[in-house]
Design an enzyme around this catalytic site. Structure first.
Site, PDB file in Angstrom:
ATOM      1  N   SER A   1     -67.604   4.739  70.911  1.00 31.31           N
ATOM      2  CA  SER A   1     -68.050   5.220  70.304  1.00 31.31           C
ATOM      3  C   SER A   1     -70.037   5.113  70.794  1.00 31.31           C
ATOM      4  O   SER A   1     -71.028   5.378  69.823  1.00 31.31           O
ATOM      5  CB  SER A   1     -68.497   4.782  68.362  1.00 31.31           C
ATOM      6  OG  SER A   1     -67.542   5.280  68.111  1.00 31.31           O
TER       7      SER A   1
ATOM      8  N   SER B   1     -68.944   7.297  67.694  1.00 32.47           N
ATOM      9  CA  SER B   1     -69.184   7.988  66.138  1.00 32.47           C
ATOM     10  C   SER B   1     -71.394   7.380  65.652  1.00 32.47           C
ATOM     11  O   SER B   1     -71.314   7.271  64.658  1.00 32.47           O
ATOM     12  CB  SER B   1     -68.302   6.782  65.528  1.00 32.47           C
ATOM     13  OG  SER B   1     -68.854   4.687  65.763  1.00 32.47           O
TER      14      SER B   1
ATOM     15  N   LYS C   1     -76.857   1.585  62.557  1.00 37.46           N
ATOM     16  CA  LYS C   1     -76.691   2.576  62.426  1.00 37.46           C
ATOM     17  C   LYS C   1     -75.353   2.536  61.455  1.00 37.46           C
ATOM     18  O   LYS C   1     -75.321   0.963  60.633  1.00 37.46           O
ATOM     19  CB  LYS C   1     -75.025   2.829  62.977  1.00 37.46           C
ATOM     20  CG  LYS C   1     -73.994   3.311  63.520  1.00 37.46           C
ATOM     21  CD  LYS C   1     -72.341   2.457  63.968  1.00 37.46           C
ATOM     22  CE  LYS C   1     -71.396   3.842  64.085  1.00 37.46           C
ATOM     23  NZ  LYS C   1     -70.526   3.803  65.406  1.00 37.46           N
TER      24      LYS C   1
END
Lengths: 428, 428
Positions: free
Chosen positions: B171, B147, B78
């Site tokens: 997330s 997210s 990420k």
């Protein structure tokens, strides 16, 4: 104004507000002092005159009503705080010349309040044991303490009225004591550590230095966004103070103990209620727990440096990382669980007292060759997240400063600041 | 080997160890899959073939006995995790092209275990609400969730068997559910967040994605340094599971509720002990407390971006920061104190159960135009630091995946993984 560099931040701020002093005159006074003392004290890692000029020019455009709480006040920033406009090397050869993409959150808040970031102060390597070049301004053959070495020395040497530090073990309390100034470590978690290089994530705490309690209240309040810290004034009522001789006290020098006992007697005479007792047995292992948490977390938080740059990690930090890598997760979790249990049992530690007293360090600053001094006296309180303040309190056999450490319950920062100011006024 | 990109990490690792597969063949299969799907799915922020080649060439030099637990396994990272060899922009225009000086600690641990860092996956801006380009692989008109959008979509779309995420609100749980894969958020604090951009310091947690429970146990165990997570296998004894309809459940879709009720019945039939009850009243405000902690901490942790780059902060994050700046420190401390009280009262929440069940999200993935979905169902558990896992469990009215969320007490990660594997085998 003569000797503007010797003003406290509070007094300098008042002089700026009433027109007796300008930020530029103050900054120049500090720079002149640095020019005279830096070769011996070695407090600064980075000083960039053009960046200082830029900041002063901007401040001169700020209309009076929009000026912040630190308008024009020079501040030194420990070199583990990221700064977007100045290199940040964390005291490590790995990051020589590194330029962060941002300011640490605490630095951004200082700038927003009008502070003049004078430069970056020397830190030990990654805020652990390996000392930098800084010497104790009271005796250049002695350590200023670590890890916030440059910040404490710069404030003590009148190079700057305010400076930032960190505390993961004892890195604010100990240099404050060794340098004869005030250090303040707020409750764990009250000031953002975003943009500060991690040493041990669950312990790292923002700290700060000044030459009087109202000044640490001011800079701490700005970084924390706490008007009640800024406004903290000497308590109207004498505090209830207590000290309990923990096992750590056996290692404190006679002079270090005397500081606490003398202060306690003096505070009692001034009206404070004094209790002595013993810390609950469960608290006896906290210093060891703290070391386990530190080693385990450092071993994981420095995973990148350990993998990519191991040859540039000091023997001191390598030893800590290797210790941490050998700890089992169960050891770590046991230490963290014990920490939480003790945090839920602070009534047993404080009894009816508002403020605990202890020596800030084992004694005076040791010779440079012996390192930055023993952090023992702050391990337990750092682990518990207690807000703490070190006040200068007398001198030891070599004539060097000693410190009186005060602590309060978590979240009672404003009343700790008020009690510390009450005590400061009576110690003076 | 055909369709190597569809192997789980566990199976691919076994195939590499027994010589049926090489890291290069596996990486190429993943890259080929990405080549075919990326234009529609948009999971990747950065892919750099030459960096992948370098890693493969190094791995080919590692003798068998020295190979790590993730030898040759491709992983997506990420883009809020710092990487020293790839740009890291945190989903923000402010940091376009930014190249960190280090790897995040978790990334360094993945590399040390032999993982091939395939590239950086799309994150929402700073892991908050503003969506990136990623679409749900099951329906390109829908959100993958946020997210950790790119990580979840990449794993669901067979581009990579493993990917990292974070969870500050929901997330990891929510994108796992929307994308029909497994998400794992360990106990708060068990994996270092050093080198991960802070959103809210006391909430940010490392998370991860895979297509089966043993795979999240593997990557989680590597990042945490926990052999017991890696070794977690389906529990021998059926777990004691419980669900309590909290106030949040009133907002869950009928299909989302049915997932939990169906799973509970099915697990009971398979031998699990099931209890239903009500969460203690004190827990009812935790979702609100979580939002207060988030807003207050985001407002301070983004102090640098707010001061220096406000025009480049999205309306969504600006709103959160403005909300946080208006909160009083007393509000924040009250929320944190309530958090601690509830963490000390988990007996009331768990009763005799090992595992709590709840919907992972309110329902199926909403259309892209509606944002990344509501995080409500994870707010309280994230605040409490509970380890949690989202398992794919059926589909909703539009035929899109739904998730079953499991949680255990803090520190019980290994037994959560074992119970989750027991449940996964029975849901299949």
């Amino acid at each position: 104004m003569k000797d503007a560099c010797k003003l406290t931040a509070t007094d300098a701020g008042a002089a700026i507000r009433n027109g007796e002093l300008t930020p530029r005159v103050l900054a120049n006074a500090c720079l002149e002092r640095i020019g005279r003392r830096e070769a011996e004290t070695g407090a600064w890692e980075v000083l960039d005159g053009s960046r200082i000029d830029e900041q002063l020019a901007k401040l001169e455009q700020v209309p009076g009503p929009e000026r912040g709480l630190l308008h024009g006040i020079p501040v030194g920033i420990k070199d583990v705080y990221d700064t977007a406009d100045l290199p940040t090397a964390y005291g490590s050869a790995i990051y020589e010349g590194h330029r962060p993409a941002w300011d640490a959150a605490a630095v951004a808040r200082l700038r927003a309040a009008g502070a003049v970031i004078l430069g970056k102060t020397v830190t030990t390597e990654f805020a652990y044991w390996k000392a930098g070049k800084t010497r104790n301004p009271h005796d250049h053959s002695r350590t200023p303490g670590g890890s916030s070495s440059g910040s404490a020395a710069a404030v003590a040497d009148f190079m700057v009225p305010l400076a930032t530090g960190t505390q993961t073990v004892a890195s604010t309390m100990r240099p404050a004591a060794f340098c004869g100034i005030v250090g303040f470590k707020p409750t764990l978690g009250r000031i953002s550590t975003a943009g500060i290089k991690t040493l041990a994530g669950s312990l790292d705490t923002v700290g700060m230095f000044a030459r009087c309690v109202p000044d640490v209240a001011l800079i701490g309040g700005v970084m924390a966004g706490r008007a009640d810290w800024v406004a903290a004034r000497a308590a109207a009522m004498p505090p209830v103070v207590a000290f309990a001789r923990t096992p750590e006290w056996d290692q404190v020098s006679a002079a270090g103990i005397a500081v606490v006992e003398d202060a306690a007697r003096m505070l009692e005479a001034a009206g404070a209620t004094l209790s002595t007792g013993s810390a609950p047995a469960a608290f006896a292992t906290l210093a060891d727990d703290q070391n386990q948490v530190l080693a385990f977390e450092a071993a994981r938080d420095f995973s990148s440096e350990w993998r990519h740059h191991r040859a540039l990690v000091s023997p001191q930090l390598s030893e800590l990382i290797e210790e941490g890598l050998l700890l089992s997760p169960a050891d770590y979790e046991t230490a963290q669980a014990h920490r939480l249990e003790c945090m839920a049992a602070l009534d047993g530690l404080f009894g009816g007292a508002d403020i605990l007293l202890a020596p800030s360090a084992l004694g005076e600053a040791p010779p440079l060759a012996e390192g930055t001094g023993d952090p023992l006296m702050s391990r337990a309180w750092t682990l518990l997240g207690l807000p703490s303040i070190s006040l200068p309190a007398g001198t030891g056999p070599a004539g060097l400063p000693l410190g009186l450490q005060l602590a309060a319950r978590p979240g009672r920062d404003a009343s700790l600041l008020a009690a510390a100011q009450w005590i400061e006024e009576r110690l003076a």
